[in-house]
Design an enzyme around this catalytic site. Structure first.
Site, mmCIF file in Angstrom:
data_model
loop_
_atom_site.group_PDB
_atom_site.id
_atom_site.type_symbol
_atom_site.label_atom_id
_atom_site.label_comp_id
_atom_site.label_asym_id
_atom_site.label_seq_id
_atom_site.Cartn_x
_atom_site.Cartn_y
_atom_site.Cartn_z
ATOM 1 N N LYS A 118 -99.900 46.690 90.302
ATOM 2 C CA LYS A 118 -101.218 47.091 89.801
ATOM 3 C C LYS A 118 -101.055 48.163 88.730
ATOM 4 O O LYS A 118 -99.995 48.762 88.586
ATOM 5 C CB LYS A 118 -102.104 47.596 90.940
ATOM 6 C CG LYS A 118 -101.549 48.801 91.691
ATOM 7 C CD LYS A 118 -102.396 49.115 92.907
ATOM 8 C CE LYS A 118 -101.852 50.308 93.678
ATOM 9 N NZ LYS A 118 -101.935 51.578 92.956
ATOM 10 N N HIS B 177 -97.083 50.669 85.548
ATOM 11 C CA HIS B 177 -97.758 50.978 84.287
ATOM 12 C C HIS B 177 -96.894 50.668 83.071
ATOM 13 O O HIS B 177 -95.690 50.985 83.064
ATOM 14 C CB HIS B 177 -98.105 52.468 84.229
ATOM 15 C CG HIS B 177 -99.073 52.916 85.263
ATOM 16 N ND1 HIS B 177 -100.303 52.331 85.440
ATOM 17 C CD2 HIS B 177 -99.002 53.924 86.178
ATOM 18 C CE1 HIS B 177 -100.954 52.952 86.402
ATOM 19 N NE2 HIS B 177 -100.182 53.916 86.875
ATOM 20 N N CYS C 61 -104.917 56.120 95.980
ATOM 21 C CA CYS C 61 -104.704 54.675 96.078
ATOM 22 C C CYS C 61 -104.963 54.126 97.475
ATOM 23 O O CYS C 61 -105.496 53.015 97.612
ATOM 24 C CB CYS C 61 -103.304 54.317 95.588
ATOM 25 S SG CYS C 61 -103.076 54.688 93.827
ATOM 26 N N HIS D 134 -95.913 58.184 84.953
ATOM 27 C CA HIS D 134 -95.322 57.827 86.242
ATOM 28 C C HIS D 134 -95.325 56.314 86.429
ATOM 29 O O HIS D 134 -96.135 55.603 85.846
ATOM 30 C CB HIS D 134 -96.083 58.476 87.405
ATOM 31 C CG HIS D 134 -97.491 57.963 87.574
ATOM 32 N ND1 HIS D 134 -98.532 58.382 86.764
ATOM 33 C CD2 HIS D 134 -98.021 57.056 88.433
ATOM 34 C CE1 HIS D 134 -99.633 57.766 87.123
ATOM 35 N NE2 HIS D 134 -99.359 56.944 88.131
ATOM 36 N N ASP E 60 -97.821 51.788 97.497
ATOM 37 C CA ASP E 60 -97.129 52.604 96.483
ATOM 38 C C ASP E 60 -96.040 53.522 97.023
ATOM 39 O O ASP E 60 -95.976 54.709 96.657
ATOM 40 C CB ASP E 60 -98.151 53.432 95.703
ATOM 41 C CG ASP E 60 -99.148 52.588 94.928
ATOM 42 O OD1 ASP E 60 -99.005 51.351 94.932
ATOM 43 O OD2 ASP E 60 -100.077 53.165 94.326
#
Length: 216
Positions: free
Chosen positions: A118, A60, A163, A93, A20
């Protein structure tokens, strides 16, 4: 700690997981991790040592269930119970196709074989690169790595206490030898989350090292 290494970066059975490294987790981002951008040069150097590299990307949909804005009267960093368990609520986010969801432009690991997105399921959060927050839904990463002959993973990126830690613990659960390269990670440290993450990592059998253990 270097003596604990049973795999080197050049070993075809080893993979680097870069977690990430996106603008919303960088200073000025929607869910900024302090000094997160300072990791980029080190991660690039580490990436160059590994034959196998996987990069993850939080991705997302708008209105994701983990966003505080999706719950009336709730604020970022509140905790609520969802059907799959406790959930920290976050600022919006890494919304799909926004700049905040983009990988940092200076991240330079051109031989990375996979970018795993993800958190795409609107109704389930996903910290881990292996298993979503319902602890049932698989991302497919474990199978991908095993089919490529990988049995060991080294984890770096953001954020260490969410994460990165969840990915590392789940890597161990899936049967991988797992190391977290501590100086190639940064943490949010929300309400003692960093200390708890290290406790969970140690209990799972994840080994903590620093980049110098790999680079000499």
């Amino acid at each position: 700690m270097a003596a604990a290494l049973s795999r080197t970066p050049s070993d075809p059975r080893a993979a680097l997981l870069v977690i990430d490294m996106q603008y919303d987790f960088m200073p000025g981002g929607a869910l900024a991790v302090a000094e997160g951008d300072q990791l980029v040069p080190l991660i690039n150097r580490l990436g160059a040592q590994f034959r196998n590299v996987v990069i993850t990307q939080d991705w997302h949909p708008a209105g994701h269930i983990s966003f505080a804005s999706s719950h009336a009267g709730r604020a970022p960093f509140d905790s609520i119970n969802l059907p799959y368990g406790p959930q920290t609520l976050w600022p919006d986010h890494c919304v799909q196709a926004t700049r905040g969801a983009e990988l940092h432009a200076d991240l330079d690991i051109p031989h990375a074989q996979l970018i795993l997105r993800k958190g795409c399921n609107a109704g389930i959060d996903s910290y881990s690169a292996f298993v979503e927050a319902d602890r049932t839904t698989q991302t497919g990463l474990a199978g991908y790595l095993k089919e490529r002959g990988v049995d060991s993973v080294f984890v770096v990126g953001l954020a260490l206490d969410f994460c990165v830690a969840w990915s590392a613990v789940d890597a161990r659960t899936a049967g991988f030898n797992t190391w977290v390269i501590a100086d190639a990670c940064k943490a949010i440290d929300l309400g003692g989350s960093l200390e708890k993450a290290w406790q969970d990592l140690t209990a799972a059998g994840v080994v903590r090292i620093d980049s110098a253990d790999l680079t000499g």
